[in-house]
Design an enzyme around this catalytic site. Structure first.
Site, PDB file in Angstrom:
ATOM      1  N   ILE A  14      46.553  46.265  48.477  1.00  0.00           N
ATOM      2  CA  ILE A  14      45.977  47.174  47.467  1.00  0.00           C
ATOM      3  C   ILE A  14      44.451  47.140  47.554  1.00  0.00           C
ATOM      4  O   ILE A  14      43.793  48.183  47.487  1.00  0.00           O
ATOM      5  CB  ILE A  14      46.434  46.804  46.038  1.00  0.00           C
ATOM      6  CG1 ILE A  14      47.964  46.805  45.928  1.00  0.00           C
ATOM      7  CG2 ILE A  14      45.846  47.790  45.015  1.00  0.00           C
ATOM      8  CD1 ILE A  14      48.499  46.378  44.571  1.00  0.00           C
ATOM      9  N   ARG A  83      55.676  40.830  45.195  1.00  0.00           N
ATOM     10  CA  ARG A  83      57.057  40.369  45.294  1.00  0.00           C
ATOM     11  C   ARG A  83      57.706  40.797  46.606  1.00  0.00           C
ATOM     12  O   ARG A  83      57.228  41.705  47.280  1.00  0.00           O
ATOM     13  CB  ARG A  83      57.884  40.839  44.092  1.00  0.00           C
ATOM     14  CG  ARG A  83      57.842  42.303  43.805  1.00  0.00           C
ATOM     15  CD  ARG A  83      58.561  42.573  42.495  1.00  0.00           C
ATOM     16  NE  ARG A  83      58.373  43.960  42.117  1.00  0.00           N
ATOM     17  CZ  ARG A  83      59.307  44.702  41.567  1.00  0.00           C
ATOM     18  NH1 ARG A  83      60.493  44.197  41.293  1.00  0.00           N
ATOM     19  NH2 ARG A  83      59.053  45.954  41.246  1.00  0.00           N
ATOM     20  N   ILE A 119      45.483  44.351  38.179  1.00  0.00           N
ATOM     21  CA  ILE A 119      46.689  44.951  38.771  1.00  0.00           C
ATOM     22  C   ILE A 119      47.725  43.870  39.106  1.00  0.00           C
ATOM     23  O   ILE A 119      48.915  44.142  39.215  1.00  0.00           O
ATOM     24  CB  ILE A 119      46.352  45.753  40.059  1.00  0.00           C
ATOM     25  CG1 ILE A 119      45.208  46.735  39.823  1.00  0.00           C
ATOM     26  CG2 ILE A 119      47.585  46.500  40.557  1.00  0.00           C
ATOM     27  CD1 ILE A 119      44.914  47.648  41.022  1.00  0.00           C
ATOM     28  N   ASN A 121      50.523  41.081  39.294  1.00  0.00           N
ATOM     29  CA  ASN A 121      51.751  40.926  38.499  1.00  0.00           C
ATOM     30  C   ASN A 121      52.045  39.466  38.186  1.00  0.00           C
ATOM     31  O   ASN A 121      51.593  38.587  38.915  1.00  0.00           O
ATOM     32  CB  ASN A 121      52.930  41.514  39.296  1.00  0.00           C
ATOM     33  CG  ASN A 121      53.102  42.993  39.033  1.00  0.00           C
ATOM     34  OD1 ASN A 121      52.974  43.433  37.897  1.00  0.00           O
ATOM     35  ND2 ASN A 121      53.423  43.754  40.075  1.00  0.00           N
ATOM     36  N   HIS A 176      55.159  46.494  31.894  1.00  0.00           N
ATOM     37  CA  HIS A 176      55.368  46.910  33.286  1.00  0.00           C
ATOM     38  C   HIS A 176      56.558  46.135  33.842  1.00  0.00           C
ATOM     39  O   HIS A 176      56.428  45.272  34.693  1.00  0.00           O
ATOM     40  CB  HIS A 176      54.112  46.607  34.105  1.00  0.00           C
ATOM     41  CG  HIS A 176      54.186  47.080  35.516  1.00  0.00           C
ATOM     42  ND1 HIS A 176      54.499  48.372  35.866  1.00  0.00           N
ATOM     43  CD2 HIS A 176      53.971  46.427  36.695  1.00  0.00           C
ATOM     44  CE1 HIS A 176      54.481  48.484  37.181  1.00  0.00           C
ATOM     45  NE2 HIS A 176      54.172  47.313  37.711  1.00  0.00           N
TER      46      HIS A 176
HETATM   47  P1  A3D Z   1      48.525  41.178  49.093  1.00  0.00           P
HETATM   48  O1  A3D Z   1      48.444  42.164  50.184  1.00  0.00           O
HETATM   49  O2  A3D Z   1      49.245  39.891  49.326  1.00  0.00           O
HETATM   50  O3  A3D Z   1      47.029  40.861  48.625  1.00  0.00           O
HETATM   51  C1  A3D Z   1      46.728  39.867  47.706  1.00  0.00           C
HETATM   52  C2  A3D Z   1      45.436  39.202  48.162  1.00  0.00           C
HETATM   53  O4  A3D Z   1      45.073  38.225  47.177  1.00  0.00           O
HETATM   54  C3  A3D Z   1      45.545  38.479  49.508  1.00  0.00           C
HETATM   55  O5  A3D Z   1      44.625  39.032  50.422  1.00  0.00           O
HETATM   56  C4  A3D Z   1      45.193  37.032  49.159  1.00  0.00           C
HETATM   57  O6  A3D Z   1      44.447  36.386  50.155  1.00  0.00           O
HETATM   58  C5  A3D Z   1      44.381  37.222  47.892  1.00  0.00           C
HETATM   59  N1  A3D Z   1      44.276  36.000  47.094  1.00  0.00           N
HETATM   60  C6  A3D Z   1      45.187  35.009  46.940  1.00  0.00           C
HETATM   61  N2  A3D Z   1      44.689  34.050  46.145  1.00  0.00           N
HETATM   62  C7  A3D Z   1      43.440  34.443  45.808  1.00  0.00           C
HETATM   63  C8  A3D Z   1      42.424  33.868  45.010  1.00  0.00           C
HETATM   64  N3  A3D Z   1      42.590  32.683  44.415  1.00  0.00           N
HETATM   65  N4  A3D Z   1      41.272  34.549  44.873  1.00  0.00           N
HETATM   66  C9  A3D Z   1      41.091  35.743  45.473  1.00  0.00           C
HETATM   67  N5  A3D Z   1      42.030  36.337  46.230  1.00  0.00           N
HETATM   68  C10 A3D Z   1      43.177  35.680  46.410  1.00  0.00           C
HETATM   69  O7  A3D Z   1      49.173  41.830  47.771  1.00  0.00           O
HETATM   70  P2  A3D Z   1      49.039  43.360  47.244  1.00  0.00           P
HETATM   71  O8  A3D Z   1      47.647  43.811  47.423  1.00  0.00           O
HETATM   72  O9  A3D Z   1      50.147  44.166  47.817  1.00  0.00           O
HETATM   73  O10 A3D Z   1      49.384  43.133  45.695  1.00  0.00           O
HETATM   74  C11 A3D Z   1      48.501  42.427  44.871  1.00  0.00           C
HETATM   75  C12 A3D Z   1      49.106  42.192  43.490  1.00  0.00           C
HETATM   76  O11 A3D Z   1      49.324  43.450  42.834  1.00  0.00           O
HETATM   77  C13 A3D Z   1      50.469  41.499  43.480  1.00  0.00           C
HETATM   78  O12 A3D Z   1      50.514  40.529  42.446  1.00  0.00           O
HETATM   79  C14 A3D Z   1      51.450  42.617  43.202  1.00  0.00           C
HETATM   80  O13 A3D Z   1      52.622  42.165  42.590  1.00  0.00           O
HETATM   81  C15 A3D Z   1      50.629  43.475  42.270  1.00  0.00           C
HETATM   82  N6  A3D Z   1      51.075  44.868  42.136  1.00  0.00           N
HETATM   83  C16 A3D Z   1      50.942  45.449  40.917  1.00  0.00           C
HETATM   84  C17 A3D Z   1      51.325  46.761  40.725  1.00  0.00           C
HETATM   85  C18 A3D Z   1      51.166  47.389  39.373  1.00  0.00           C
HETATM   86  O14 A3D Z   1      51.340  48.582  39.242  1.00  0.00           O
HETATM   87  C19 A3D Z   1      50.826  46.577  38.230  1.00  0.00           C
HETATM   88  C20 A3D Z   1      51.851  47.496  41.792  1.00  0.00           C
HETATM   89  C21 A3D Z   1      51.970  46.892  43.036  1.00  0.00           C
HETATM   90  C22 A3D Z   1      51.579  45.558  43.201  1.00  0.00           C
END
Ligand code: A3D
Length: 318
Positions: A14, A83, A119, A121, A176
């Site tokens: 994201i 997830r 954002i 979860n 959510h």
């Molecule tokens: P992902 O591509 O794994 O990116 C998460 C990033 O967080 C990675 O690059 C990690 O290195 C980084 N990270 C881990 N620990 C730390 C830290 N301590 N400090 C800073 N960065 C760190 O995940 P994503 O981008 O696909 O999703 C990110 C989050 O958004 C997840 O928790 C998902 O569940 C959530 N999400 C929410 C929605 C909503 O609509 C609310 C939708 C989709 C995903």
């Protein structure tokens, strides 16, 4: 005059799309922060090298030090695990709450005047934790979920009726999670009730109800539908677009009415919890929560959704 500054905490799926969208829309200079070294720098360099092609004039900087987010006007947080198939958002609470604590401290100590959009979860719990740890006023700490959940509901309605997504109005309320509340009664195509159009299409109220129920079910499970297809993570284009709409409304004082995870103080019968409700988002963050009457069935669904949020948030013992 300096450009606004947007800090993105989490440079994963994201975070990368957020950086690109913020640049394409020239919302401001971008800092992409992650604990992984090199990755946010690489993504920023990659996006910045597209600037001559896309024609945007903002700077992009990858960072591993919170000092680089100093002076940010808006911070969007995606740090945390997404997830995998078979997991619920709630399964992420233990690992992501540890991450959120450190992120919130970093924001508190380095960007004390920022507006924060979470954002990560499980969303409602992570926003609550972020607000508690930063100590920022609640109107400056919000969560993105409802814009996306509503967009999914709107997309399904548009596809079903064969009309432009631009003319569909529909909203979800509540947490959510699987108990979110898609508001059927207010779903419309330029003001024309969707239920009326479904009845015309199918020639019976019963069939219209059945079709709507299927769309409501699909909306509630839409995140999981993407997870099941991707297998390695969760949706990332649409959550990024949704958070950018919220950030843009704040940065440009648009006062858009967007479903926002906001701290309630008695609205919709909820006090002291973060839940998705329609909010006016402007230069002061949450400028107003728009409360309206729910009917008995909607209120019952809202109560169920809020109960799920409360259970999760209370487990954090904040
Ligand atoms: P992902 O591509 O794994 O990116 C998460 C990033 O967080 C990675 O690059 C990690 O290195 C980084 N990270 C881990 N620990 C730390 C830290 N301590 N400090 C800073 N960065 C760190 O995940 P994503 O981008 O696909 O999703 C990110 C989050 O958004 C997840 O928790 C998902 O569940 C959530 N999400 C929410 C929605 C909503 O609509 C609310 C939708 C989709 C995903």
């Amino acid at each position: 005059m300096a450009r606004p500054k947007i800090a993105l905490i989490g440079g994963g799926q994201i975070g990368g799309v957020l950086a690109q969208l913020a640049a394409l829309r020239e919302l401001g200079d971008v800092v992409l922060f992650d604990i992984v070294e090199g990755m946010p720098q690489g993504k920023c360099l990659d996006i910045a090298e597209a600037a001559p092609v896309d024609g945007f004039d903002v700077s992009l900087k990858g960072a591993n030090d919170y000092k680089d987010i100093a002076g940010a006007n808006v911070v969007i947080v995606t740090a945390g695990l997404p997830r995998k198939p078979g997991m619920s958002r709630d399964d992420l609470i233990e690992v992501n709450s540890k991450i959120m604590r450190s992120v919130a401290e970093g924001i508190r100590d380095n960007a004390p005047d920022a507006f924060v959009i979470v954002i990560s979860n499980p969303l409602d719990a992570m926003v609550t934790l972020c607000q508690k740890v930063t100590g920022f006023p609640a109107e400056r700490v919000i969560g993105q979920a409802g814009v996306l959940d509503s967009a999914r509901f709107q997309a399904f309605i548009a596809w079903e009726l064969g009309v432009s997504v631009k003319d569909v109005n529909a909203m979800t309320l509540g947490g959510h999670g699987d108990d979110m509340v898609p508001l059927v009664r207010y779903a419309s195509v330029n003001g024309i009730p969707v239920m009326e159009l479904l009845e015309q299409k199918y020639g019976s109220a019963a069939k219209a109800k059945e079709v709507m129920e299927a769309m409501v079910k699909r909306t509630r499970g839409a995140g999981g539908e993407v997870v099941a297809l991707l297998k390695t993570g969760s949706a990332f284009y649409s959550p990024a677009s949704s958070a950018i709409a919220m950030a843009e409304s704040i940065l440009k004082d648009q006062k858009r009415v967007l479903p926002t995870c906001a701290l309630l103080n008695g609205e919709f019968g909820v006090k002291g919890y973060y839940v998705g409700v329609p909010c006016v988002l402007g230069a002061n963050g949450v400028e107003k929560i728009l409360e309206f009457k729910l009917d008995a069935e909607e209120q019952a669904m809202m109560d169920k959704s809020v109960a799920a949020v409360k259970g999760l948030v209370d487990s954090l013992n904040l």
